[in-house]
Motif scaffolding. Structure first.
Motif, PDB file in Angstrom:
ATOM      1  N   GLY A 289      75.241  32.483  75.255  1.00 38.81           N
ATOM      2  CA  GLY A 289      75.026  33.682  74.456  1.00 38.81           C
ATOM      3  C   GLY A 289      75.159  33.414  72.973  1.00 38.81           C
ATOM      4  O   GLY A 289      74.337  33.870  72.162  1.00 38.81           O
ATOM      5  N   VAL A 290      76.185  32.688  72.595  1.00 40.04           N
ATOM      6  CA  VAL A 290      76.389  32.356  71.184  1.00 40.04           C
ATOM      7  C   VAL A 290      75.218  31.522  70.660  1.00 40.04           C
ATOM      8  O   VAL A 290      74.692  31.770  69.567  1.00 40.04           O
ATOM      9  CB  VAL A 290      77.722  31.611  71.003  1.00 40.04           C
ATOM     10  CG1 VAL A 290      77.828  31.029  69.591  1.00 40.04           C
ATOM     11  CG2 VAL A 290      78.903  32.546  71.276  1.00 40.04           C
ATOM     12  N   HIS A 291      74.806  30.545  71.434  1.00 39.70           N
ATOM     13  CA  HIS A 291      73.714  29.665  71.018  1.00 39.70           C
ATOM     14  C   HIS A 291      72.416  30.458  70.822  1.00 39.70           C
ATOM     15  O   HIS A 291      71.684  30.242  69.843  1.00 39.70           O
ATOM     16  CB  HIS A 291      73.517  28.567  72.065  1.00 39.70           C
ATOM     17  CG  HIS A 291      72.605  27.469  71.649  1.00 39.70           C
ATOM     18  ND1 HIS A 291      72.701  26.844  70.417  1.00 39.70           N
ATOM     19  CD2 HIS A 291      71.555  26.873  72.294  1.00 39.70           C
ATOM     20  CE1 HIS A 291      71.761  25.905  70.324  1.00 39.70           C
ATOM     21  NE2 HIS A 291      71.047  25.915  71.455  1.00 39.70           N
ATOM     22  N   ALA A 292      72.137  31.373  71.723  1.00 38.52           N
ATOM     23  CA  ALA A 292      70.918  32.174  71.610  1.00 38.52           C
ATOM     24  C   ALA A 292      70.961  33.071  70.376  1.00 38.52           C
ATOM     25  O   ALA A 292      69.966  33.196  69.645  1.00 38.52           O
ATOM     26  CB  ALA A 292      70.723  33.011  72.868  1.00 38.52           C
ATOM     27  N   MET A 293      72.095  33.702  70.129  1.00 37.45           N
ATOM     28  CA  MET A 293      72.195  34.592  68.974  1.00 37.45           C
ATOM     29  C   MET A 293      72.091  33.843  67.653  1.00 37.45           C
ATOM     30  O   MET A 293      71.576  34.373  66.672  1.00 37.45           O
ATOM     31  CB  MET A 293      73.501  35.386  69.037  1.00 37.45           C
ATOM     32  CG  MET A 293      73.483  36.514  70.049  1.00 37.45           C
ATOM     33  SD  MET A 293      74.916  37.626  69.921  1.00 37.45           S
ATOM     34  CE  MET A 293      76.162  36.688  70.816  1.00 37.45           C
TER      35      MET A 293
ATOM     36  N   ILE B  19      67.382  27.920  76.411  1.00 38.10           N
ATOM     37  CA  ILE B  19      67.523  28.413  75.040  1.00 38.10           C
ATOM     38  C   ILE B  19      67.016  27.370  74.043  1.00 38.10           C
ATOM     39  O   ILE B  19      66.521  27.704  72.956  1.00 38.10           O
ATOM     40  CB  ILE B  19      68.989  28.789  74.768  1.00 38.10           C
ATOM     41  CG1 ILE B  19      69.401  29.928  75.715  1.00 38.10           C
ATOM     42  CG2 ILE B  19      69.195  29.230  73.323  1.00 38.10           C
ATOM     43  CD1 ILE B  19      70.878  30.202  75.770  1.00 38.10           C
ATOM     44  N   ASP B  20      67.081  26.100  74.409  1.00 43.55           N
ATOM     45  CA  ASP B  20      66.604  25.034  73.541  1.00 43.55           C
ATOM     46  C   ASP B  20      65.102  24.760  73.689  1.00 43.55           C
ATOM     47  O   ASP B  20      64.563  23.907  72.975  1.00 43.55           O
ATOM     48  CB  ASP B  20      67.371  23.734  73.834  1.00 43.55           C
ATOM     49  CG  ASP B  20      68.774  23.742  73.241  1.00 43.55           C
ATOM     50  OD1 ASP B  20      68.981  24.447  72.230  1.00 43.55           O
ATOM     51  OD2 ASP B  20      69.654  23.062  73.795  1.00 43.55           O
ATOM     52  N   ALA B  21      64.421  25.457  74.586  1.00 45.69           N
ATOM     53  CA  ALA B  21      63.003  25.190  74.852  1.00 45.69           C
ATOM     54  C   ALA B  21      62.139  25.875  73.791  1.00 45.69           C
ATOM     55  O   ALA B  21      61.800  27.058  73.911  1.00 45.69           O
ATOM     56  CB  ALA B  21      62.633  25.660  76.250  1.00 45.69           C
ATOM     57  N   ASP B  22      61.749  25.139  72.779  1.00 48.16           N
ATOM     58  CA  ASP B  22      60.988  25.719  71.665  1.00 48.16           C
ATOM     59  C   ASP B  22      59.673  26.356  72.120  1.00 48.16           C
ATOM     60  O   ASP B  22      59.266  27.392  71.591  1.00 48.16           O
ATOM     61  CB  ASP B  22      60.695  24.638  70.625  1.00 48.16           C
ATOM     62  CG  ASP B  22      61.942  24.157  69.900  1.00 48.16           C
ATOM     63  OD1 ASP B  22      62.948  24.903  69.901  1.00 48.16           O
ATOM     64  OD2 ASP B  22      61.914  23.053  69.334  1.00 48.16           O
TER      65      ASP B  22
ATOM     66  N   ALA C  59      59.816  43.586  71.798  1.00 49.90           N
ATOM     67  CA  ALA C  59      61.007  42.851  71.388  1.00 49.90           C
ATOM     68  C   ALA C  59      61.475  42.033  72.577  1.00 49.90           C
ATOM     69  O   ALA C  59      61.093  42.295  73.719  1.00 49.90           O
ATOM     70  CB  ALA C  59      62.109  43.809  70.931  1.00 49.90           C
ATOM     71  N   TYR C  60      62.305  41.022  72.312  1.00 50.53           N
ATOM     72  CA  TYR C  60      62.788  40.193  73.408  1.00 50.53           C
ATOM     73  C   TYR C  60      64.240  39.809  73.186  1.00 50.53           C
ATOM     74  O   TYR C  60      64.779  39.897  72.080  1.00 50.53           O
ATOM     75  CB  TYR C  60      61.921  38.943  73.590  1.00 50.53           C
ATOM     76  CG  TYR C  60      61.789  38.063  72.363  1.00 50.53           C
ATOM     77  CD1 TYR C  60      62.766  37.127  72.030  1.00 50.53           C
ATOM     78  CD2 TYR C  60      60.656  38.153  71.544  1.00 50.53           C
ATOM     79  CE1 TYR C  60      62.639  36.316  70.920  1.00 50.53           C
ATOM     80  CE2 TYR C  60      60.517  37.338  70.426  1.00 50.53           C
ATOM     81  CZ  TYR C  60      61.511  36.429  70.116  1.00 50.53           C
ATOM     82  OH  TYR C  60      61.387  35.626  69.005  1.00 50.53           O
ATOM     83  N   GLY C  61      64.874  39.391  74.294  1.00 50.44           N
ATOM     84  CA  GLY C  61      66.282  39.032  74.228  1.00 50.44           C
ATOM     85  C   GLY C  61      66.683  38.214  75.434  1.00 50.44           C
ATOM     86  O   GLY C  61      65.845  37.624  76.123  1.00 50.44           O
ATOM     87  N   VAL C  62      67.973  38.205  75.700  1.00 51.68           N
ATOM     88  CA  VAL C  62      68.548  37.393  76.768  1.00 51.68           C
ATOM     89  C   VAL C  62      69.481  38.262  77.604  1.00 51.68           C
ATOM     90  O   VAL C  62      70.255  39.050  77.060  1.00 51.68           O
ATOM     91  CB  VAL C  62      69.336  36.196  76.184  1.00 51.68           C
ATOM     92  CG1 VAL C  62      70.174  35.519  77.262  1.00 51.68           C
ATOM     93  CG2 VAL C  62      68.395  35.190  75.532  1.00 51.68           C
TER      94      VAL C  62
ATOM     95  N   HIS D 104      66.469  39.994  69.712  1.00 59.48           N
ATOM     96  CA  HIS D 104      66.773  41.309  69.178  1.00 59.48           C
ATOM     97  C   HIS D 104      68.010  41.910  69.819  1.00 59.48           C
ATOM     98  O   HIS D 104      68.668  42.763  69.224  1.00 59.48           O
ATOM     99  CB  HIS D 104      65.573  42.237  69.382  1.00 59.48           C
ATOM    100  CG  HIS D 104      64.337  41.775  68.690  1.00 59.48           C
ATOM    101  ND1 HIS D 104      63.409  40.951  69.300  1.00 59.48           N
ATOM    102  CD2 HIS D 104      63.887  41.984  67.435  1.00 59.48           C
ATOM    103  CE1 HIS D 104      62.420  40.702  68.456  1.00 59.48           C
ATOM    104  NE2 HIS D 104      62.680  41.305  67.322  1.00 59.48           N
ATOM    105  N   GLY D 105      68.312  41.475  71.039  1.00 53.34           N
ATOM    106  CA  GLY D 105      69.465  42.008  71.735  1.00 53.34           C
ATOM    107  C   GLY D 105      69.856  41.106  72.891  1.00 53.34           C
ATOM    108  O   GLY D 105      69.136  40.164  73.237  1.00 53.34           O
TER     109      GLY D 105
END
Length: 342
Positions: A171-175, A136-139, A156-159, A181-182
């Motif tokens: 999950g919190v960090h990604a949002m 999630i931290d990989a820019d 669209a993309y998500g996790v 988007h989801g």
């Protein structure tokens, strides 16, 4: 069937079809013809959201989905996942998790391969599969997803959180830090945490949720008994016996959801889906579909009556009391929250 918005311009059926059950051998063995038939039956019942992964049988699941939806591509929403190393020849033992690989060169090739296997020019929803915090931290990874969106390869993309229940911090960090988007998570009446906490953040950030395992690995279909024996190729066979025994006891407390003297009630499996869909941020569900009966039953759920506030409150009170079930090996004074594992 009813439909909700997953992302701008992308509407999905409230009940979707996750094709891992009919392509990976973890929920029984299916021929390619049987798998194709079930995909098409799902569409005939109004299901328009189909979820898969490049890691499911090393791309086979994507191939099956692509063949199944080829005549109706413009009428369905395709979601797949990426992030695992599916090219390694490292031998896995049982349900051991694969190694991740998310360097941009690798992911770029995997995206092109997924497009080819699915037989499409664009993937509607592309999900980072069971990521860890470092992913999630990989820019550069997220910049690539934006580029792929600009190029028209994805809409669209998500996790997708996993592999098992949990992953609240990821999950919190990604949002909060990525333009997802989801998000896909495990959530059901027996397993409400960390789903409830993730939903709070989804509300805060405007994200939508895809819910898998809404029946707690079949427990909330209401068909299991304490002496049930799972087939050798069923992944639930590897669960501790307490999972089955305690789960059956919990399910017995939910009879009120299916009682209806007028004959217009619903099955427990349908009530489980209605419970998930009572949460506004949950836009679609992915029940484990493994036969025609499940398709017909689950696809009919959205058109059943909504659960009443009183019923929802009663479910919550039962969950807070662990459904009155004392986990094996614990005295009455040591009751704990939580449902069966996933």
């Amino acid at each position: 069937m009813r439909y909700r918005q997953l992302a701008p311009g992308i509407d999905v059926s409230e009940v979707g079809f996750g094709n891992w059950t009919v392509t990976t051998g973890w929920w029984g063995d299916y021929t390619r013809e049987e798998s194709l038939r079930l995909h098409r039956e799902a569409f005939d019942h109004g299901i328009t959201f189909f979820d898969t992964s490049d890691a499911y049988a090393e791309g086979y699941a994507e191939e099956v989905l692509g063949e199944a939806i080829a005549p109706i591509r413009d009428e369905v929403v395709i979601a797949t996942k990426f992030g695992y190393d599916i090219t390694s020849d490292h031998e896995r033992v049982g349900q051991q998790e694969r190694a991740h690989r998310t360097d941009v060169a690798y992911i770029s090739q995997r995206l092109d391969d997924s497009l080819k296997r699915l037989g499409v020019e664009t993937i509607d929803f592309y999900q980072l599969h069971n990521p860890r915090m470092a992913h999630i931290d990989a820019d550069d990874l997220w910049a690539f997803l934006e580029d792929a969106k600009e190029a028209g390869k994805i809409r669209a993309y998500g996790v997708a959180l996993g592999p098992k229940i949990g992953w609240l911090e990821e999950g919190v960090h990604a949002m909060r830090t990525r333009d997802v988007h989801g998000m896909q998570m495990i959530f059901n009446m027996l397993e409400q945490s960390p789903g409830k906490e993730l939903l709070e953040v989804a509300e805060e950030t405007g994200r939508t949720m895809i819910v898998r395992v809404p029946h707690s690995s079949g427990m909330l279909e209401g068909n299991l008994t304490a002496d049930h024996v799972f087939p050798k190729n069923d992944h639930r066979r590897h669960r501790p016996r307490s999972w089955l025994i305690e789960g059956v006891q919990k399910v017995a407390t939910l009879d009120f959801l299916t009682e209806d003297g007028a004959g217009t009630g619903m099955t427990l499996g349908q009530a489980a889906l209605k419970w998930v869909l009572s949460h506004d941020r949950c836009v679609t569900t992915l029940p484990n579909i493994y036969g025609s009966d499940q398709i017909a039953e689950f696809a009919a759920a959205p058109d059943k009556r909504d659960l009443t506030p009183e019923e929802l409150d009663r479910v919550q009170a039962l969950y807070d009391d662990n459904f009155g079930v004392v986990p094996e090996g614990l005295p009455d004074t040591d009751k704990v929250n939580g449902g069966v594992g996933s």
